[in-house]
Design an enzyme around this catalytic site. Structure first.
Site, short mmCIF file in Angstrom:
data_model
loop_
_atom_site.label_atom_id
_atom_site.label_comp_id
_atom_site.label_asym_id
_atom_site.label_seq_id
_atom_site.Cartn_x
_atom_site.Cartn_y
_atom_site.Cartn_z
N HIS A 1 0.82 -1.22 0.00
CA HIS A 1 0.00 0.00 0.00
C HIS A 1 0.85 1.27 0.00
O HIS A 1 0.33 2.38 -0.23
CB HIS A 1 -0.94 0.00 1.21
CG HIS A 1 -2.28 0.58 0.91
ND1 HIS A 1 -2.48 1.59 -0.01
CD2 HIS A 1 -3.52 0.30 1.42
CE1 HIS A 1 -3.76 1.90 -0.05
NE2 HIS A 1 -4.41 1.13 0.79
N ASP B 1 -2.09 1.91 -4.81
CA ASP B 1 -3.37 2.28 -4.21
C ASP B 1 -4.42 1.22 -4.52
O ASP B 1 -4.31 0.47 -5.51
CB ASP B 1 -3.84 3.63 -4.74
CG ASP B 1 -2.92 4.77 -4.32
OD1 ASP B 1 -2.31 4.66 -3.23
OD2 ASP B 1 -2.80 5.75 -5.08
#
Length: 441
Positions: free
Chosen positions: A413, A417
């Site tokens: 992450h 995204d």
């Protein structure tokens, strides 16, 4: 030597015959007293037949599936000495009208009439119908055998043959906790206790199924795997996205390709999935990347070096398919087989086990419904196909059968995204659900 005919006893009220389910002996086998002979099935239950004598089996009544009438010979056994045949209940009742209920009692040589006395039927009433009870009456109270028998009854509180007691002792079963229909515990009662004891609320066996603890050092490949997985979970904030894909057309195309493959290797779905991954990565360069978090640099690679998680005896290894974007499905299939064999036989080189830019992990036929794979650090994404299942789906107003597969992707992450991961999987999904596009330029 003498022959003893074991006749099928009345094993249920109103039963005229029983079916042979399974033989525990064969002709020529040695059988001990109380040894298992056969499983007989009536319309009410399956009953285990035990031998009343020790000897060698010389004849069996039939094969599994055959019916045997009550009172007919089931097994003929050759014994070391003559044994008087059990008395038929019908004949005893006819000759002894004063006795309402009788049971067959195996008569041993010492029970036979003395020389010169006429033969007479041996009748055992309910309260003395077991061998133990007969022995107790005929052996003097001060005889060692009587003392041993009384001691055994006092210890267990139930009657059972020596063979049954020995087996119960080996299994750690308290005979007083075993339910039994007859006057004494039989092998069949022990079997029922082992199968159904806990479910019926009986006392559980005293034998523990726990194995001893084993201390195993985490060394070699296993230690490296542990260190890499711990580092990946410690440094990478994982998230996993899962989508469902209809692979009905893809699997049909795979079958067609295999039908015309000739000498080429048989295709699985994995090469087709890798082609789809490679074709979509140019539009999502952040997925085919490596992140050096110490330097704070993300390298987006132009070539796809596909890591392929492979289970080996030493643990999970990840050989790498170099330049997977330039290979067709047949080349990929050949390279997958070669690298998997090299990893499993310990022949994979360090170059073949390093340098991956994205990894695919598949559990094959195990599959599972969904997976949350751990990223192969320093890569930023790992893809996991799951098991294919057939389910009904709506196509317009129609319900049709479809082959569906969940596709999982775990991403770093810090670099990827959630929107990017979902968009990428959607792109892969379009290719897999319209598989002709995999071969379009």
């Amino acid at each position: 030597m003498a022959l003893f005919s074991f006749r099928l006893p009345d094993i249920g009220e109103g039963i005229s015959e029983a079916e042979i389910v399974n033989w525990h002996v064969a002709v020529g086998d040695r059988v001990e007293e109380d040894g298992r002979l056969a499983d007989m099935m009536t319309d009410k239950a399956t009953v285990e037949m035990e031998s009343p004598v020790a000897g060698t089996v010389v004849k069996l009544a039939g094969e599994p599936g055959d019916q045997v009438a009550i009172g007919a010979t089931l097994v003929v056994i050759e014994t070391a000495e003559e044994v008087v045949q059990p008395v038929e209940p019908a004949r005893v009742a006819a000759e002894n009208p004063g006795v309402d209920e009788v049971e067959e009692t195996a008569v041993t040589p010492q029970d036979r009439p003395a020389h010169g006395e006429p033969d007479r039927p041996v009748v055992a009433e309910r309260n003395v119908s077991t061998p133990e009870a007969v022995a107790a009456e005929e052996v003097p109270k001060d005889h060692p055998a009587a003392t041993d028998a009384a001691s055994a009854r006092e210890r267990s509180g139930v009657l059972a043959s020596p063979a049954v007691r020995a087996r119960a002792k080996d299994l750690g079963i308290d005979l007083s906790q075993v339910r039994h229909d007859g006057p004494h515990v039989r092998h069949a009662d022990l079997d029922a206790f082992l199968r159904y004891g806990s479910a019926q609320g009986y006392h559980a066996p005293n034998v523990s199924r726990a194995r001893p603890d084993e201390a195993v050092r985490v060394i070699g490949m296993r230690r490296r795997i542990a260190e890499n997985m711990a580092a990946a979970k410690r440094h990478i904030p994982h998230f996993t996205y899962v989508d469902e894909i209809d692979v009905t057309a893809l699997d049909a195309m795979r079958a067609d390709l295999n039908g015309a493959r000739g000498a080429r290797p048989k295709l699985t779905l994995l090469p087709l999935l890798i082609v789809a991954i490679c074709r979509t990565l140019p539009d999502f360069p952040m997925m085919n990347a490596r992140y050096d978090d110490e330097a704070g640099v993300v390298t987006r690679h132009g070539s796809v070096h596909m890591g392929m998680a492979t289970q080996t005896d030493a643990g999970l290894m990840v050989p790498v398919i170099r330049d997977a974007q330039d290979m067709n499905v047949w080349q990929l299939s050949t390279e997958i087989a070669r690298l998997a064999d090299a990893a499993r036989t310990g022949k994979a080189t360090s170059a073949e086990l390093s340098g991956g830019t994205i990894t695919v992990t598949s559990l094959g036929p195990l599959g599972g419904i969904t997976t949350t794979p751990v990223i192969n650090r320093p890569e930023v994404a790992i893809i996991g196909p799951n098991r294919i299942v057939e389910r009904p789906v709506f196509r317009g107003d129609d319900i049709v059968r479809a082959k569906l597969m969940n596709l999982s992707i775990s991403c770093d992450h810090r670099v990827v995204d959630g929107f990017d991961a979902a968009s990428y999987v959607q792109a892969v999904k379009r290719l897999l659900e319209t598989p002709v596009l995999l071969f379009a330029d």
